[in-house]
Design an enzyme around this catalytic site. Sequence first.
Site, mmCIF file in Angstrom:
data_model
loop_
_atom_site.group_PDB
_atom_site.id
_atom_site.type_symbol
_atom_site.label_atom_id
_atom_site.label_comp_id
_atom_site.label_asym_id
_atom_site.label_seq_id
_atom_site.Cartn_x
_atom_site.Cartn_y
_atom_site.Cartn_z
ATOM 1 C CB CYS A 1 -4.754 11.312 11.251
ATOM 2 S SG CYS A 1 -3.192 10.511 11.428
ATOM 3 C CG LEU B 1 10.393 18.134 7.843
ATOM 4 C CD1 LEU B 1 11.026 16.761 8.053
ATOM 5 C CD2 LEU B 1 11.397 19.223 8.215
ATOM 6 C CG ASP C 1 3.387 1.733 9.228
ATOM 7 O OD1 ASP C 1 3.104 2.649 10.002
ATOM 8 O OD2 ASP C 1 3.550 1.896 8.008
ATOM 9 N NE ARG D 1 -6.320 4.721 5.431
ATOM 10 C CZ ARG D 1 -5.258 5.104 6.139
ATOM 11 N NH1 ARG D 1 -5.333 5.239 7.434
ATOM 12 N NH2 ARG D 1 -4.116 5.376 5.556
ATOM 13 C CE LYS E 1 -1.195 2.385 3.606
ATOM 14 N NZ LYS E 1 -1.450 3.229 4.637
ATOM 15 C CG ASN E 2 2.505 2.704 3.533
ATOM 16 O OD1 ASN E 2 1.422 3.279 3.383
ATOM 17 N ND2 ASN E 2 2.899 2.233 4.710
ATOM 18 N NE ARG F 1 -0.448 12.473 7.527
ATOM 19 C CZ ARG F 1 -0.337 13.765 7.789
ATOM 20 N NH1 ARG F 1 -1.346 14.427 8.275
ATOM 21 N NH2 ARG F 1 0.797 14.400 7.554
ATOM 22 N NE ARG G 1 0.746 10.566 9.908
ATOM 23 C CZ ARG G 1 0.333 9.514 9.195
ATOM 24 N NH1 ARG G 1 -0.859 9.016 9.393
ATOM 25 N NH2 ARG G 1 1.113 8.973 8.306
ATOM 26 N N PRO G 2 2.590 16.858 11.108
ATOM 27 C CG PRO G 2 4.413 17.959 12.082
ATOM 28 C CD PRO G 2 3.492 16.786 12.266
HETATM 29 C C1 UD1 Z 1 10.028 7.537 9.643
HETATM 30 C C2 UD1 Z 1 8.815 6.686 9.648
HETATM 31 O O1 UD1 Z 1 8.804 5.625 10.242
HETATM 32 N N1 UD1 Z 1 7.775 7.127 8.954
HETATM 33 C C3 UD1 Z 1 6.467 6.478 8.963
HETATM 34 C C4 UD1 Z 1 5.390 7.504 8.673
HETATM 35 O O2 UD1 Z 1 5.578 8.029 7.374
HETATM 36 P P1 UD1 Z 1 4.955 9.462 7.052
HETATM 37 O O3 UD1 Z 1 5.484 9.796 5.726
HETATM 38 O O4 UD1 Z 1 3.505 9.492 7.302
HETATM 39 O O5 UD1 Z 1 5.589 10.312 8.181
HETATM 40 P P2 UD1 Z 1 7.068 10.864 8.236
HETATM 41 O O6 UD1 Z 1 8.047 9.785 7.986
HETATM 42 O O7 UD1 Z 1 7.102 12.047 7.376
HETATM 43 O O8 UD1 Z 1 7.125 11.293 9.751
HETATM 44 C C5 UD1 Z 1 8.222 11.022 10.610
HETATM 45 C C6 UD1 Z 1 8.171 11.997 11.760
HETATM 46 O O9 UD1 Z 1 8.426 13.293 11.291
HETATM 47 C C7 UD1 Z 1 7.402 14.193 11.643
HETATM 48 N N2 UD1 Z 1 7.241 15.150 10.521
HETATM 49 C C8 UD1 Z 1 7.074 14.685 9.253
HETATM 50 C C9 UD1 Z 1 6.941 15.548 8.197
HETATM 51 C C10 UD1 Z 1 6.998 16.933 8.449
HETATM 52 O O10 UD1 Z 1 6.889 17.753 7.529
HETATM 53 N N3 UD1 Z 1 7.183 17.358 9.724
HETATM 54 C C11 UD1 Z 1 7.298 16.504 10.774
HETATM 55 O O11 UD1 Z 1 7.472 16.929 11.921
HETATM 56 C C12 UD1 Z 1 6.188 13.303 11.833
HETATM 57 O O12 UD1 Z 1 5.212 13.896 12.646
HETATM 58 C C13 UD1 Z 1 6.805 12.080 12.459
HETATM 59 O O13 UD1 Z 1 7.006 12.262 13.826
HETATM 60 O O14 UD1 Z 1 4.119 6.922 8.774
HETATM 61 C C14 UD1 Z 1 3.862 5.902 7.832
HETATM 62 C C15 UD1 Z 1 2.466 5.391 8.114
HETATM 63 O O15 UD1 Z 1 2.364 4.990 9.436
HETATM 64 C C16 UD1 Z 1 4.937 4.823 7.961
HETATM 65 O O16 UD1 Z 1 4.760 3.889 6.949
HETATM 66 C C17 UD1 Z 1 6.360 5.389 7.924
HETATM 67 O O17 UD1 Z 1 7.290 4.364 8.202
HETATM 68 C C1 PEP Z 2 -0.891 4.938 9.084
HETATM 69 C C2 PEP Z 2 -0.633 4.391 7.907
HETATM 70 O O1 PEP Z 2 -0.886 4.980 6.728
HETATM 71 P P1 PEP Z 2 -1.139 6.515 6.408
HETATM 72 O O2 PEP Z 2 0.200 7.165 6.433
HETATM 73 O O3 PEP Z 2 -1.726 6.487 5.039
HETATM 74 O O4 PEP Z 2 -2.065 7.071 7.460
HETATM 75 C C3 PEP Z 2 -0.014 3.039 7.802
HETATM 76 O O5 PEP Z 2 0.298 2.608 6.679
HETATM 77 O O6 PEP Z 2 0.137 2.383 8.858
#
Ligand code: UD1
Ligand code: PEP
Length: 418
Positions: free
Chosen positions: A116, A125, A305, A397, A22-23, A92, A121-122
């Site tokens: 969420c 970056l 995850d 999902r 999925k990811n 997201r 989840r900002p």
């Molecule tokens: C590093 C990590 O394990 N990332 C997980 C994250 O990816 P996802 O891409 O959703 O999140 P990120 O990897 O970007 O987030 C990592 C960390 O950085 C913070 N953050 C991120 C972007 C930003 O602009 N600012 C900020 O502060 C997030 O809040 C979090 O604490 O969730 C997905 C769904 O559960 C998982 O598949 C990913 O493995």
């Molecule tokens: C939380 C997940 O997905 P999403 O980043 O789409 O919310 C996930 O794959 O566990």
Amino acid sequence: MDRIRIRGGRPLEGTIDISGAKNAALKLMVAGLLTDKRLILDNVPNLADVETMAQLLAQHGIVVDRPTPRRLSVGGAITNTEAPYDIVRKMRASILVLGPLLARTREARVSLPGGCAIGTRPVDLHLKGLEAMGAAIRLDGGYIDATAPHGLHGAEITFPFVSVGATEHLMLTATLAEGETTLINAAREPEIGDLATCLNAMGASITGIGTDRLSILGVKSLHGANHAILPDRIETGTYACAAAITGGAIFLRGARPADLGAVLVTLSEAGVDVSETTEGIQVSRRNGLHGTDVMTEPFPGFATDMQAQFMTLMAVAEGASMITETIFENRFMHVPELNRMGARINVHGASAIVRGVPALSGAPVMATDLRASFSLVLAGLAAKGETIVNRVYHLDRGYEAVERKLAACGADIERIAG
Ligand SMILES: CC(=O)N[C@H]1[C@@H](OP(=O)(O)OP(=O)(O)OC[C@H]2O[C@@H](n3ccc(=O)[nH]c3=O)[C@H](O)[C@@H]2O)O[C@H](CO)[C@@H](O)[C@@H]1O
Ligand SMILES: C=C(OP(=O)(O)O)C(=O)O
């Protein structure tokens, strides 16, 4: 709202075919925005999130067809550059259309995804990276308004911490920016490598794949390609937990051991038998489980995850475990539900102390997010008696054909439509 009923206590035995990830699928679909030509994706999982992404792309003018059950064909001209709140709030990954829209059309308006269940989840970056590439960004009424009147250019971007989403977003965008972009302290998740490989097949120039330093030399345009999505490592780890918690034996066909990072090692430490073959991974458990500490980390560390599913396993292990969540501040919502089934888990800040109990007992429980949902399914498979998991739309999902895959291994599980 559908529910899942499980009567627990049966060891699961058999083979489970691992679906496409999925990811990776969602981000690969976004790559379809970068070209007018057709991008053909194979091994696409049948998931609610894939449908949501297809809807989002369709309202941008991109045609998404499923000529066969496992194949998606994505392509067409962009006719609308706004991504509306109603779709973005559901998923997201939608935020990733921002950069590609900007790179193609020099303007985009994308709803802010907001928080969420698992944390705030900002996306700062993502936005700072796009600004470094020449975008002008303004927040207006819950939307990100972005323009790039002079086009986007390459930049050297150092992430202060690892972000999967920001790495993918800026890599996608940089393929069409002028000049070279370097992403330093980039995430190294296997899905990022899969995306980079597909982009290169579309004519992009990305080097450093699999490392924390990605270089992307922008090109004028991308063309179509054919790409098969890698197997889902989180689905793999989840069904490995199903074999382990029920004391069964499951062959995870198509799984790629190297993509699991620390997860397989941790399962072995906890007393699970794991053997790797060229066709997949065999997981079984003949002896007891023992408490094992884990801390979630970016790849190749233990995946966030997989945290909820591993916690359920530890809930019935001998001894205590400390599970520390470092990625999301609110990813323990499964804890009260597991405790309702007889688990003994306390949360202290970012850590949960799990004191193993001999058995769980079935109960009605509420799924709160995607992986938490499966942690409750696992608890139900192991528990004595009947468990009803409510709100399974979270599960849909990200997990394909859950009841079918588990029932084929002997689980007593059914979906109650409602
Ligand atoms: C590093 C990590 O394990 N990332 C997980 C994250 O990816 P996802 O891409 O959703 O999140 P990120 O990897 O970007 O987030 C990592 C960390 O950085 C913070 N953050 C991120 C972007 C930003 O602009 N600012 C900020 O502060 C997030 O809040 C979090 O604490 O969730 C997905 C769904 O559960 C998982 O598949 C990913 O493995
Ligand atoms: C939380 C997940 O997905 P999403 O980043 O789409 O919310 C996930 O794959 O566990």
